[in-house]
Scaffold this motif. Sequence first.
Motif, short mmCIF file in Angstrom:
data_model
loop_
_atom_site.label_atom_id
_atom_site.label_comp_id
_atom_site.label_asym_id
_atom_site.label_seq_id
_atom_site.Cartn_x
_atom_site.Cartn_y
_atom_site.Cartn_z
N GLU A 170 0.85 -1.18 0.00
CA GLU A 170 0.00 0.00 0.00
C GLU A 170 0.89 1.24 0.00
N ARG B 212 3.53 0.57 2.85
CA ARG B 212 3.17 -0.43 3.87
C ARG B 212 3.16 -1.82 3.26
N ASN B 213 3.82 -2.73 3.94
CA ASN B 213 3.79 -4.14 3.55
C ASN B 213 2.59 -4.79 4.23
N GLU B 214 1.57 -5.07 3.45
CA GLU B 214 0.33 -5.59 4.02
C GLU B 214 0.48 -7.04 4.49
N ARG B 215 1.53 -7.72 4.03
CA ARG B 215 1.79 -9.08 4.52
C ARG B 215 2.36 -9.07 5.92
N THR B 216 3.31 -8.15 6.17
CA THR B 216 4.04 -8.15 7.44
C THR B 216 3.54 -7.10 8.42
N CYS C 88 11.58 -4.24 5.98
CA CYS C 88 10.12 -4.26 6.05
C CYS C 88 9.51 -5.31 5.12
N GLY C 89 10.24 -6.39 4.88
CA GLY C 89 9.76 -7.45 4.00
C GLY C 89 9.87 -7.13 2.53
N ASP D 188 8.10 -6.37 -3.63
CA ASP D 188 7.66 -7.40 -2.70
C ASP D 188 8.02 -8.75 -3.32
N GLU E 27 7.32 -11.65 -2.47
CA GLU E 27 6.26 -12.65 -2.40
C GLU E 27 5.19 -12.43 -3.46
N THR E 28 4.81 -11.17 -3.68
CA THR E 28 3.70 -10.87 -4.60
C THR E 28 4.17 -10.38 -5.96
N GLU F 139 -2.87 0.57 -4.15
CA GLU F 139 -2.66 -0.83 -3.78
C GLU F 139 -1.96 -1.53 -4.93
#
Length: 274
Positions: A2, A42-46, A140-141, A163, A165-166, A273
């Motif tokens: 985000e 913002r890392n919405e996963r972490t 922060c991931g 990110d 992961e994504t 997003e």
Amino acid sequence: MEVTLLGTGDTTGTPTPGCSCDTCERARERGVERTRYSIHVRNERTGEALLVDASPDFRHQFLERDVDLPDAAVISHIHFDHLDGLGNAYRLFSDLPVYAADETDPETGESVAGTVRSDYDYLDAVTVSAESPFEPFETCGFEVTLVPVDHPPLVCYGLAIEDPETGAKLSLSGDTSFGIPEESRRVLDDPDLLLADGIVPADLCEHHPLGGKHEDDAGVPRTFGTKHMTIEGARALGEELDADETRIVHLSHFIPAEEAFGEDLAVDGERYEL
């Protein structure tokens, strides 16, 4: 991921204090601001948050926007409108890792990381991590890569934030002319969102003592003076980097009022997003 645009203005912001130009008045009428530059990711996963540049408007921005205080920060260069908000770390943080480039600037004799370390050595919460351009680091991931851009006379860096992961990717041009090195462009290439520095329209280059440069095929300057892209240059960079979306930031109040709030010109508070 985000992304919140906390500050989308240049050194004086819009509205500029004490200014009654048409653009500043239009901003007041619309109830919008372009405070000094800062981006919240913002890392919405972490649940962690990364701050890109520490605006002098730090306190106002975090009171105004519904975002968490950052878990870490990255500083792109040492101009006050990108750095001086770091003093807000006093009594707000117990620990704030700050990442910055380790290359020595011939102009200052020290790196951005070194300047941050020496200027804020009184803040126990701030720990500085010196990072090499083109070498990704994790915070922060996210995977973050600093890349040199062109903002004379001082060194300055753009960033790619990904990110792992994504696959989401945010690219930030940093304060720069259109003359971003090719190696840096390759790192910034193909983002979901590009935040591109564009300070004024190209036709205002006639008012700059150094004019404009990096003209396109039609003769339109993509650099205003030597330090910043024109709005046309920022759009061209978005096209060349194949960005899914480009938002133009670091905007000044010198943009004519009828153009100042065009569709791709960012204002504070926008959120994306990825």
